[in-house]
Design a protein around this motif. Structure first.
Motif, short mmCIF file in Angstrom:
data_model
loop_
_atom_site.label_atom_id
_atom_site.label_comp_id
_atom_site.label_asym_id
_atom_site.label_seq_id
_atom_site.Cartn_x
_atom_site.Cartn_y
_atom_site.Cartn_z
N TRP A 427 -75.93 -51.80 12.18
CA TRP A 427 -74.79 -51.68 13.09
C TRP A 427 -73.84 -50.56 12.64
CZ3 TRP A 427 -76.46 -53.92 17.06
CH2 TRP A 427 -77.27 -55.06 16.96
N LYS A 428 -73.79 -50.32 11.34
CA LYS A 428 -73.01 -49.18 10.85
C LYS A 428 -73.62 -47.87 11.34
CE LYS A 428 -71.57 -49.36 6.58
NZ LYS A 428 -71.53 -49.22 5.08
N LEU A 429 -74.96 -47.80 11.32
CA LEU A 429 -75.65 -46.61 11.80
C LEU A 429 -75.44 -46.42 13.29
CD1 LEU A 429 -77.64 -44.26 11.43
CD2 LEU A 429 -79.52 -45.90 11.69
N ILE A 430 -75.51 -47.50 14.06
CA ILE A 430 -75.30 -47.41 15.52
C ILE A 430 -73.88 -46.93 15.81
CG2 ILE A 430 -75.18 -48.76 17.64
CD1 ILE A 430 -77.38 -50.57 16.42
N GLY A 448 -92.42 -49.76 9.01
CA GLY A 448 -91.37 -49.05 9.72
C GLY A 448 -90.42 -48.38 8.74
N ALA A 449 -89.28 -47.97 9.25
CA ALA A 449 -88.30 -47.24 8.44
C ALA A 449 -87.14 -48.13 8.04
CB ALA A 449 -87.78 -46.03 9.23
N LEU A 450 -86.70 -47.96 6.79
CA LEU A 450 -85.51 -48.65 6.29
C LEU A 450 -84.44 -47.59 6.02
CD1 LEU A 450 -84.09 -51.19 5.19
CD2 LEU A 450 -85.07 -50.66 2.94
N PRO A 451 -83.47 -47.42 6.94
CA PRO A 451 -82.42 -46.41 6.74
C PRO A 451 -81.56 -46.72 5.51
CG PRO A 451 -82.50 -47.14 9.03
CD PRO A 451 -83.33 -48.10 8.24
N LEU A 452 -81.34 -45.71 4.67
CA LEU A 452 -80.56 -45.89 3.45
C LEU A 452 -79.23 -45.15 3.49
CD1 LEU A 452 -83.41 -45.50 0.80
CD2 LEU A 452 -82.57 -47.60 1.86
N ALA A 453 -79.18 -44.01 4.16
CA ALA A 453 -77.95 -43.22 4.24
C ALA A 453 -78.00 -42.38 5.50
CB ALA A 453 -77.77 -42.34 3.01
N ALA A 454 -76.84 -41.98 5.99
CA ALA A 454 -76.79 -41.18 7.22
C ALA A 454 -75.65 -40.17 7.12
CB ALA A 454 -76.61 -42.07 8.45
N TRP A 455 -75.81 -39.08 7.84
CA TRP A 455 -74.81 -38.04 7.93
C TRP A 455 -74.52 -37.76 9.41
CZ3 TRP A 455 -78.61 -38.37 4.45
CH2 TRP A 455 -78.32 -38.16 3.09
N SER A 456 -73.26 -37.59 9.72
CA SER A 456 -72.86 -37.27 11.08
C SER A 456 -71.91 -36.09 11.05
CB SER A 456 -72.17 -38.47 11.74
OG SER A 456 -71.55 -38.10 12.95
N PRO A 457 -72.03 -35.15 11.98
CA PRO A 457 -71.09 -34.02 12.00
C PRO A 457 -69.64 -34.46 12.05
CG PRO A 457 -72.92 -33.61 13.50
CD PRO A 457 -73.06 -35.03 13.03
N ALA A 458 -69.38 -35.58 12.71
CA ALA A 458 -68.00 -36.06 12.83
C ALA A 458 -67.49 -36.68 11.54
CB ALA A 458 -67.91 -37.08 13.96
N GLU A 462 -70.02 -36.12 3.44
CA GLU A 462 -70.32 -37.30 2.62
C GLU A 462 -71.37 -38.18 3.31
OE1 GLU A 462 -69.34 -38.20 -0.28
OE2 GLU A 462 -67.63 -36.90 -0.72
N PRO A 463 -72.38 -38.65 2.57
CA PRO A 463 -73.33 -39.59 3.16
C PRO A 463 -72.70 -40.95 3.39
CG PRO A 463 -73.76 -39.34 0.82
CD PRO A 463 -72.68 -38.36 1.15
N ILE A 464 -73.09 -41.61 4.44
CA ILE A 464 -72.63 -42.97 4.74
C ILE A 464 -73.69 -43.95 4.27
CG2 ILE A 464 -71.81 -44.53 6.52
CD1 ILE A 464 -70.06 -42.05 6.09
N PRO A 465 -73.41 -44.74 3.20
CA PRO A 465 -74.44 -45.70 2.73
C PRO A 465 -74.73 -46.75 3.79
CG PRO A 465 -72.69 -45.36 1.10
CD PRO A 465 -72.20 -44.75 2.37
N LEU A 466 -76.00 -47.10 3.93
CA LEU A 466 -76.42 -48.09 4.91
C LEU A 466 -77.02 -49.33 4.26
CD1 LEU A 466 -78.07 -45.68 7.52
CD2 LEU A 466 -75.74 -46.59 7.52
N VAL A 467 -77.04 -49.39 2.92
CA VAL A 467 -77.54 -50.56 2.20
C VAL A 467 -76.53 -50.98 1.14
CG1 VAL A 467 -79.98 -50.17 2.59
CG2 VAL A 467 -78.87 -49.04 0.67
#
Length: 467
Positions: A427-430, A448-458, A462-467
């Protein structure tokens, strides 16, 4: 996270916590109320006195270039709640933890750390310059005899593993002759007994795979297919071990690792600025395993650092997600192996951890396929997906049937692993995406895929931890 002296974000601090309880306790101490004498020297040292239940406050000091921690409290967790609270206060209130002179009690610990680091550097330099002499001395000091004894022990263990693999092949053949449906009636005890036999054969890797067989018949619809797939992988591992002499050395090293023969990290050390991409823990009830993913800014190599904690103790290695680690990694042998060992001398420094080079879903699938060809028993592989959008998987009746990461162009998508669907990181990723493309670092495998971190232009660099 920037160079020493630049404050961390609260997310980076909380990523160091050994467990959720420590995060909660640290947040309670992230106010100026319980602290006195707090300060920092602008070079990575942060200190403070925290009021506790006793007469004397707890003396807490952190070296953020390690990171390393010292606290006079009796906690066995590292970092303890006082160190987390102090770092959170430092990250969120520059006035509460301002610059100042290091007190004597903190200076003694910091000086000791610097002295030990200097001694380690001198030892490393001395070892590098005297390798040839050391080898010559070893030949005449009885170490050759130790080498022969180790070789004989290895040969005896290999004979036991060979006997265990041969027995396991017979068990698999009996299962297939009786039909896979019979596995639903034999119960878990049969596989537990077989796993115990593999432990006796000194093949813990085979034992772990056999134990997984016992749980498959009760895993829901389609278990026959999953059982056959796992039996095939075990058969392939047995056959590879029995024919290991004919394998290329990288693949033979992988087979040794998969059956459970551990080996030190003997590869050449790689010095780089390692960006800390993700960190998370898993537990089997007895041992807690911490997985830390890093990526070399100059070498372009991705590495997995593992740390273990037993008997309720958290793993020793803790690195701030989003930081940059300056130091050396030594890689383990094996085909496509990513596991590495962090050398003692290292420090946290540098710019925020930008995402590794990535590509679309099709490129990630190709990378995973190549890795699987080198190591057929591979569980997951790190991938960086660029320009992807988290989206529900449509089902036949028009409702959502899980989630997926889809290319923004709509060309391809990969499903999220079941483990990802039950975690708040989804839900953080969404929310981070908001329907717009993002960059995602994930572990990708057959489930399948287990998202660990994400980056957004906005959201910035800094990476956003997802775990």
């Amino acid at each position: 996270m920037n160079a020493p002296g630049v404050r961390w974000t609260p997310e980076q601090v909380l990523s160091l916590a050994p467990d959720a309880a420590s995060q909660k306790a640290g947040n309670k101490l992230a106010t100026a109320g319980p602290w006195s004498g707090a300060g920092n020297d602008g070079e990575g040292a942060v200190w403070g006195l925290c009021k506790g239940s006793g007469k004397k406050p707890y003396q807490t000091v952190v070296d953020t270039t390690g990171p390393a921690y010292s606290c006079s409290c009796p906690s066995r967790k590292f970092p303890c709640k006082h160190a987390l609270g102090l770092l959170l206060l430092w990250a969120g209130d520059e006035h509460a933890v301002s610059g100042g002179t290091v007190p004597d009690w903190a200076g003694q610990w910091l000086d000791g750390r610097r002295k030990r680091a200097e001694q380690q550097r001198e030892r490393n330099a001395g070892n590098a310059g005297s390798t040839e002499n050391t080898e010559a001395e070893a030949a005449g000091s009885g170490r050759a005899a130790d080498t022969d004894a180790a070789r004989r022990r290895a040969e005896r263990r290999a004979e036991r593993i060979t006997a265990g693999a041969t027995e396991l092949e017979q068990r698999l053949a009996d299962l297939l002759r009786g039909g896979l449906a019979s596995a639903d009636h034999s119960g878990y005890g049969l596989w537990e007994e077989t796993a115990a036999r593999m432990v006796d054969a000194q093949a813990p890797g085979l034992a772990a795979r056999v134990r997984e067989l016992g749980a498959i018949p009760g895993s829901g619809p389609g278990w026959h297919v999953r059982l056959l797939e796992e039996c095939a992988l075990i058969h392939l591992l047995d056959a590879a071990w029995l024919g290991r002499d004919a394998l290329p050395e990288p693949l033979a090293a992988t087979v040794r690792t998969r059956v459970g023969i551990s080996s030190p990290a003997v590869g050449p050390a790689v010095r780089d600025r390692w960006r800390v991409l993700a960190q998370y823990d898993s537990s089997d009830g007895k041992v807690t395993t911490r997985r830390v993913w890093v990526h070399g800014a100059e070498s372009g190599r991705t590495a997995l650092l593992l740390s273990f904690g037993a008997a309720g103790r958290s793993p020793g290695l803790a690195l701030p997600v989003g930081g940059e680690l300056a130091g050396e990694l030594a890689f383990y042998a094996g085909a496509g192996q990513l596991r590495a060992e962090l050398r003692d001398e290292h420090r946290i420094t540098g710019e925020p951890a930008a995402p590794p080079p990535g590509g679309p879903v099709t490129a990630a699938l190709a990378d995973y396929g190549r890795a699987l060809a080198e190591d057929p028993w591979l569980e997951t592989w790190p991938v960086t997906l660029t320009e992807v959008v988290p989206a529900p998987v449509p089902s036949g009746d028009g409702t959502a049937d899980g989630w997926q990461l889809a290319d923004a162009t709509g060309d391809a998508a990969i499903p999220l692993a079941p483990a990802a669907l039950s975690r708040p990181g989804l839900w953080k990723l969404i929310a981070l995406s908001g329907g717009e493309p993002v960059t995602v670092f994930a572990e990708f495998g057959h489930a399948g895929a287990l998202p660990l971190a994400a980056w957004s232009p906005a959201a910035g660099a800094e990476p956003i931890p997802l775990v």
